[in-house]
Design a protein around this motif. Structure first.
Motif, PDB file in Angstrom:
ATOM      1  N   LYS A 122       0.567  -1.484  -0.556  1.00 57.78           N
ATOM      2  CA  LYS A 122      -0.108  -0.164  -0.440  1.00 57.78           C
ATOM      3  C   LYS A 122       0.765   1.187   0.316  1.00 57.78           C
ATOM      4  O   LYS A 122       2.385   1.556   0.696  1.00 57.78           O
ATOM      5  N   PHE A 123       0.428   2.184  -0.718  1.00 57.49           N
ATOM      6  CA  PHE A 123       1.208   3.528  -1.037  1.00 57.49           C
ATOM      7  C   PHE A 123       0.394   4.592  -1.010  1.00 57.49           C
ATOM      8  O   PHE A 123      -0.591   4.505  -1.403  1.00 57.49           O
ATOM      9  N   GLY A 124       0.754   6.147   0.149  1.00 61.74           N
ATOM     10  CA  GLY A 124       0.171   6.793  -0.147  1.00 61.74           C
ATOM     11  C   GLY A 124      -0.362   7.324   1.696  1.00 61.74           C
ATOM     12  O   GLY A 124       0.872   7.211   2.294  1.00 61.74           O
ATOM     13  N   ARG A 125      -1.851   7.514   1.971  1.00 62.42           N
ATOM     14  CA  ARG A 125      -1.692   8.155   3.062  1.00 62.42           C
ATOM     15  C   ARG A 125      -2.158   7.324   3.698  1.00 62.42           C
ATOM     16  O   ARG A 125      -3.590   6.729   2.890  1.00 62.42           O
ATOM     17  N   PHE A 126      -2.007   6.756   4.652  1.00 60.59           N
ATOM     18  CA  PHE A 126      -3.522   5.480   5.730  1.00 60.59           C
ATOM     19  C   PHE A 126      -2.999   5.977   7.055  1.00 60.59           C
ATOM     20  O   PHE A 126      -1.808   6.238   7.734  1.00 60.59           O
ATOM     21  N   LEU A 127      -4.431   5.529   7.554  1.00 64.99           N
ATOM     22  CA  LEU A 127      -5.000   5.541   9.566  1.00 64.99           C
ATOM     23  C   LEU A 127      -3.460   5.105   9.935  1.00 64.99           C
ATOM     24  O   LEU A 127      -2.970   3.399   9.141  1.00 64.99           O
ATOM     25  N   THR A 128      -2.790   5.094  10.292  1.00 65.83           N
ATOM     26  CA  THR A 128      -1.453   4.331  11.424  1.00 65.83           C
ATOM     27  C   THR A 128      -1.859   2.914  11.499  1.00 65.83           C
ATOM     28  O   THR A 128      -3.036   3.387  12.798  1.00 65.83           O
ATOM     29  N   PRO A 129      -1.094   1.824  11.249  1.00 68.09           N
ATOM     30  CA  PRO A 129      -2.182   0.568  11.203  1.00 68.09           C
ATOM     31  C   PRO A 129      -2.226   0.231  13.050  1.00 68.09           C
ATOM     32  O   PRO A 129      -1.992  -1.210  12.708  1.00 68.09           O
ATOM     33  N   LEU A 166       3.424  -2.747   3.782  1.00 68.35           N
ATOM     34  CA  LEU A 166       3.388  -3.979   3.450  1.00 68.35           C
ATOM     35  C   LEU A 166       2.811  -4.817   4.556  1.00 68.35           C
ATOM     36  O   LEU A 166       3.281  -4.707   6.156  1.00 68.35           O
ATOM     37  N   ASN A 167       1.592  -5.413   4.243  1.00 68.15           N
ATOM     38  CA  ASN A 167       0.539  -6.072   4.820  1.00 68.15           C
ATOM     39  C   ASN A 167      -0.079  -7.618   4.351  1.00 68.15           C
ATOM     40  O   ASN A 167       0.264  -7.343   3.151  1.00 68.15           O
ATOM     41  N   GLY A 168      -0.755  -7.925   5.786  1.00 68.54           N
ATOM     42  CA  GLY A 168      -1.607  -9.146   4.872  1.00 68.54           C
ATOM     43  C   GLY A 168      -1.701 -10.220   5.764  1.00 68.54           C
ATOM     44  O   GLY A 168      -1.766  -9.642   7.571  1.00 68.54           O
ATOM     45  N   SER A 169      -2.708 -11.674   5.397  1.00 74.38           N
ATOM     46  CA  SER A 169      -2.806 -12.169   6.775  1.00 74.38           C
ATOM     47  C   SER A 169      -2.755 -13.463   6.258  1.00 74.38           C
ATOM     48  O   SER A 169      -2.736 -13.857   5.175  1.00 74.38           O
ATOM     49  N   ILE A 170      -2.326 -14.333   7.591  1.00 73.62           N
ATOM     50  CA  ILE A 170      -1.618 -15.993   6.983  1.00 73.62           C
ATOM     51  C   ILE A 170      -2.317 -16.823   7.760  1.00 73.62           C
ATOM     52  O   ILE A 170      -2.162 -16.164   9.254  1.00 73.62           O
ATOM     53  N   GLY A 171      -3.125 -17.757   6.932  1.00 78.09           N
ATOM     54  CA  GLY A 171      -4.790 -18.584   8.427  1.00 78.09           C
ATOM     55  C   GLY A 171      -5.597 -18.410   7.756  1.00 78.09           C
ATOM     56  O   GLY A 171      -5.665 -16.832   7.309  1.00 78.09           O
ATOM     57  N   GLU A 172      -6.461 -18.746   8.471  1.00 79.05           N
ATOM     58  CA  GLU A 172      -7.948 -18.823   8.354  1.00 79.05           C
ATOM     59  C   GLU A 172      -8.619 -18.160   9.423  1.00 79.05           C
ATOM     60  O   GLU A 172      -8.482 -17.734  10.250  1.00 79.05           O
ATOM     61  N   LEU A 173      -8.419 -19.591  10.433  1.00 83.46           N
ATOM     62  CA  LEU A 173      -9.113 -19.928  11.369  1.00 83.46           C
ATOM     63  C   LEU A 173      -8.271 -19.249  12.733  1.00 83.46           C
ATOM     64  O   LEU A 173      -9.039 -18.638  13.771  1.00 83.46           O
ATOM     65  N   VAL A 174      -7.519 -19.390  12.635  1.00 81.21           N
ATOM     66  CA  VAL A 174      -6.389 -18.968  13.624  1.00 81.21           C
ATOM     67  C   VAL A 174      -5.475 -18.098  12.437  1.00 81.21           C
ATOM     68  O   VAL A 174      -4.795 -18.809  11.413  1.00 81.21           O
ATOM     69  N   LYS A 175      -5.364 -16.873  12.918  1.00 81.40           N
ATOM     70  CA  LYS A 175      -5.068 -16.119  11.937  1.00 81.40           C
ATOM     71  C   LYS A 175      -3.844 -15.332  12.020  1.00 81.40           C
ATOM     72  O   LYS A 175      -4.158 -14.394  13.059  1.00 81.40           O
ATOM     73  N   VAL A 180       3.724  -3.802   7.862  1.00 75.32           N
ATOM     74  CA  VAL A 180       5.322  -3.521   8.618  1.00 75.32           C
ATOM     75  C   VAL A 180       4.922  -2.197   7.344  1.00 75.32           C
ATOM     76  O   VAL A 180       4.902  -2.337   5.831  1.00 75.32           O
ATOM     77  N   PHE A 181       5.289  -0.143   8.401  1.00 72.86           N
ATOM     78  CA  PHE A 181       4.990   0.341   6.689  1.00 72.86           C
ATOM     79  C   PHE A 181       6.451   1.203   7.458  1.00 72.86           C
ATOM     80  O   PHE A 181       6.948   1.633   9.253  1.00 72.86           O
ATOM     81  N   ALA A 182       6.554   2.215   6.111  1.00 73.26           N
ATOM     82  CA  ALA A 182       7.107   3.092   6.458  1.00 73.26           C
ATOM     83  C   ALA A 182       7.359   4.123   5.922  1.00 73.26           C
ATOM     84  O   ALA A 182       6.281   4.371   4.734  1.00 73.26           O
ATOM     85  N   ALA A 230       8.822   4.648  11.475  1.00 77.30           N
ATOM     86  CA  ALA A 230       8.926   3.341  10.772  1.00 77.30           C
ATOM     87  C   ALA A 230       7.824   2.912  11.708  1.00 77.30           C
ATOM     88  O   ALA A 230       7.898   2.658  12.947  1.00 77.30           O
ATOM     89  N   GLY A 231       7.310   1.597  11.527  1.00 74.37           N
ATOM     90  CA  GLY A 231       6.119   0.924  12.922  1.00 74.37           C
ATOM     91  C   GLY A 231       6.096  -0.661  12.379  1.00 74.37           C
ATOM     92  O   GLY A 231       6.079  -0.637  10.483  1.00 74.37           O
ATOM     93  N   ALA A 232       5.909  -1.607  12.974  1.00 74.78           N
ATOM     94  CA  ALA A 232       5.148  -2.492  12.664  1.00 74.78           C
ATOM     95  C   ALA A 232       4.098  -2.801  13.525  1.00 74.78           C
ATOM     96  O   ALA A 232       3.651  -3.004  15.059  1.00 74.78           O
ATOM     97  N   HIS A 233       3.387  -3.860  12.849  1.00 75.50           N
ATOM     98  CA  HIS A 233       2.072  -4.547  14.036  1.00 75.50           C
ATOM     99  C   HIS A 233       2.213  -6.140  13.414  1.00 75.50           C
ATOM    100  O   HIS A 233       2.034  -6.320  12.189  1.00 75.50           O
ATOM    101  N   LEU A 234       1.530  -6.502  14.562  1.00 77.97           N
ATOM    102  CA  LEU A 234       1.417  -7.998  14.303  1.00 77.97           C
ATOM    103  C   LEU A 234      -0.116  -8.440  15.279  1.00 77.97           C
ATOM    104  O   LEU A 234       0.302  -7.682  16.262  1.00 77.97           O
ATOM    105  N   ALA A 235      -0.217  -9.627  15.132  1.00 76.71           N
ATOM    106  CA  ALA A 235      -1.064 -10.180  16.023  1.00 76.71           C
ATOM    107  C   ALA A 235      -1.759 -10.792  14.990  1.00 76.71           C
ATOM    108  O   ALA A 235      -1.669 -11.455  13.615  1.00 76.71           O
ATOM    109  N   LEU A 236      -2.128 -11.750  16.531  1.00 74.79           N
ATOM    110  CA  LEU A 236      -2.924 -13.465  16.300  1.00 74.79           C
ATOM    111  C   LEU A 236      -4.017 -12.994  16.693  1.00 74.79           C
ATOM    112  O   LEU A 236      -5.010 -12.501  17.788  1.00 74.79           O
ATOM    113  N   ASN A 237      -5.072 -13.763  15.772  1.00 75.14           N
ATOM    114  CA  ASN A 237      -7.201 -13.606  16.158  1.00 75.14           C
ATOM    115  C   ASN A 237      -7.130 -15.122  16.086  1.00 75.14           C
ATOM    116  O   ASN A 237      -7.559 -16.110  14.790  1.00 75.14           O
TER     117      ASN A 237
END
Lengths: 391, 141
Positions: A122-129, A166-175, A180-182, A230-237
């Motif tokens: 993603k590039f441009g302006r976005f809410l800090t994720p 750079l963002n995405g998700s891996i998995g379905e039931l446990v995601k 990661v952005f700059a 720069a920042g990074a977000h990692l989450a388990l759902n």
């Protein structure tokens, strides 16, 4: 694929005498035409959604402000997305809030290319994720009538970033979700988010009264950082029942404001200029059990500047709510540390959403400084009511 | 005594018919899709984009009828377990938070069928009386 190869070969034979750059351009055009043709089955999609929020509030014990009650169009947002290709989306979100600059109202303006569900850019302006609260700050999404101070004070992270993600998700039931952005950011700092001009400026208001007895409600103070974030977000759902995230933010600042370094807020905006850094890290969690949801975010960080001692900062927000038909009662608690001051906010309210189009909110809040008898007199109580129309 | 028997029979009928409901809709997918049946949970995950791919690797492309459609209302209640209002709220939140965007909306059964024909990963629902030639109907268990 065979068609593509034969077309390119045919063109190469015809254009053998042309210079290299023209051949490359034509080959590129052929490839793009083939890609576009393969997307013929994709129908471009457009979505528009938005809302209007009118808010009324009364704050007991408020001094210096012209009045301690007010009504205003507090928030008006519109979101537009356009998906011309299956993998390409353009998005814009504009949210009017009284007192903000246009630049601060443009929350999203980006293009996103999704290679697949696992990875997108993603590039441009976005809410800090980094913060679920920051992403859910809009009136129809937020249970409460008021915004958390984690969002309005911008102590830990800016509201939005101009850059690349750079963002995405891996998995379905446990995601596993990651982001990661700059980029660069203009931190809104202490800006008022309510009809009176108080919410978001609680600390500045108190400091101004304590030091100078004056408060210029029109002054817009801001932390500006025009480089380096720069920042990074990692989450388990876990099947949308439990979600836990880790967040980190590192930002440079061209100039930041220390409101305790001068006699008035207006003077502070023009002094104590120095390069600095802001580093914050936090975690967030959400648990859903039956009709109830418990969520929270806790942040820790440090503000450093060349001419100033490092400041420890922290902030936490916690909410318990329950859903009973169209009614959602909620309780919120926040506690922050900034410039050696601890301050807290308690909120109790009710959200009633009978239809998609209409939402009603009514809440009581209490803001107070902790562990400081001198500032105890600046505690505030208030009532806030809002009506939201969504479309 | 007769009253008691009538009540018992009525109660028994209610128990037997629980879960068997008269549907005014049918769920359709592209004719190349190998799926023949879905559970409510599976169908819900597909329409709410919680599942992004079919087993054959095609991206899932759900399509909705317009929010004023009675067929959509019944589908939302019976399969998604939510009212249309709740579903619209879900999609607005997803859009603003940047996590997903709502499925395409079509105003008629014919437009839904045409969309499904053009998209190998398409899934939608139409009224039970709609002509579904060219697409495949899947049962919802």
């Amino acid at each position: 694929m065979i068609n593509l190869i034969s077309r390119i070969t045919f063109l190469n034979l015809i254009l053998m005498k042309m210079n290299k750059s023209k051949i490359v351009l034509i080959a590129l055009a052929v490839i793009l035409c083939n890609y576009a043709h393969s997307q013929d089955s994709w129908e471009p999609q457009k979505h528009i959604t938005g809302y209007l929020s009118t808010q009324a509030e009364y704050i007991d014990g408020l001094k210096i402000f012209e009045r301690n009650y007010g009504v205003s169009l507090n928030e008006a947002g519109i979101l537009c997305t356009y998906q011309p290709l299956q993998k390409l989306t353009f998005k814009t979100t504009f949210v009017y809030r009284p007192g903000l600059l246009f630049d601060q109202m443009l929350n999203d303006a980006y293009a996103e290319w999704k290679f697949n569900s696992n990875i997108g850019i993603k590039f441009g302006r976005f809410l800090t994720p980094l913060s679920p609260l920051n992403l859910a700050q809009y009136a129809p999404m937020n249970n409460a009538a008021s915004l958390p101070m984690l969002v309005t004070h911008h102590n830990m992270y800016p509201m939005h970033v101009d850059g690349i993600s750079l963002n995405g998700s891996i998995g379905e039931l446990v995601k596993l979700n990651y982001n990661v952005f700059a980029g660069g950011y203009f931190d809104a700092g202490y800006l008022a988010f309510d009809p009176i001009g108080y919410a978001g400026k609680e600390v500045l208001y108190t400091e101004a009264l304590e030091v100078n007895g004056k408060f210029d409600a029109d002054v817009k103070t801001a932390d500006m950082a025009l480089f380096g974030a720069a920042g990074a977000h990692l989450a388990l759902n876990f099947n949308d029942v439990f979600n836990i995230g880790l967040n980190s933010f590192l930002g440079g600042t061209d100039k930041y404001v220390n409101p305790y370094d001068s006699a008035s807020v207006a003077e502070a905006a023009n002094t104590n200029v120095g390069n600095g850094t802001k580093h914050a890290f936090g975690f967030d969690a959400k648990l859903k059990i039956s009709k109830f949801q418990l969520s929270g975010e806790q942040w820790f960080g440090k503000l450093s500047a060349v001419n100033e001692p490092s400041q420890d900062i922290s902030g936490g927000f916690y909410e318990l709510n329950g859903t009973f038909g169209n009614f959602t009662p909620y309780l919120q608690f926040e506690r922050h540390l900034m410039y050696d001051l601890h301050y807290s906010r308690y909120v109790a309210g009710l959200n009633f959403k009978p239809t998609f189009e209409t939402t009603f909110k009514l809440e009581y809040f209490n803001f107070a400084f902790d562990g400081n008898e001198d500032l105890a007199k600046y505690s505030m109580n208030g009532l806030i009511a809002s009506i939201i129309y969504s479309f | 005594m007769k009253l008691k028997i009538s009540v018992l029979i009525t109660f028994a009928l209610l128990l037997i018919t629980d879960g068997v409901f008269a549907q005014s809709f049918k769920v359709v997918v592209n004719s190349s899709n190998s799926v023949t049946a879905l559970t409510k949970k599976e169908a819900s995950d597909l329409f709410l984009k919680k599942k992004s791919k079919w087993t054959d690797g095609n991206a899932v492309s759900p399509v909705d009828l317009s929010s004023s459609s009675k067929v959509r209302e019944e589908f939302s209640q019976q399969v998604l377990g939510k009212s249309i209002s709740a579903v619209r709220n879900f999609w607005q939140q997803a859009a603003f938070s940047g996590t997903a965007s709502a499925p395409t909306e079509k105003s008629s059964d014919e437009e839904v069928i045409e969309f499904i024909k053009k998209n190998p990963g398409g899934i939608g629902y139409v009224s039970s009386s709609a002509n579904t030639s060219g697409v495949k109907t899947v049962s919802i268990n």
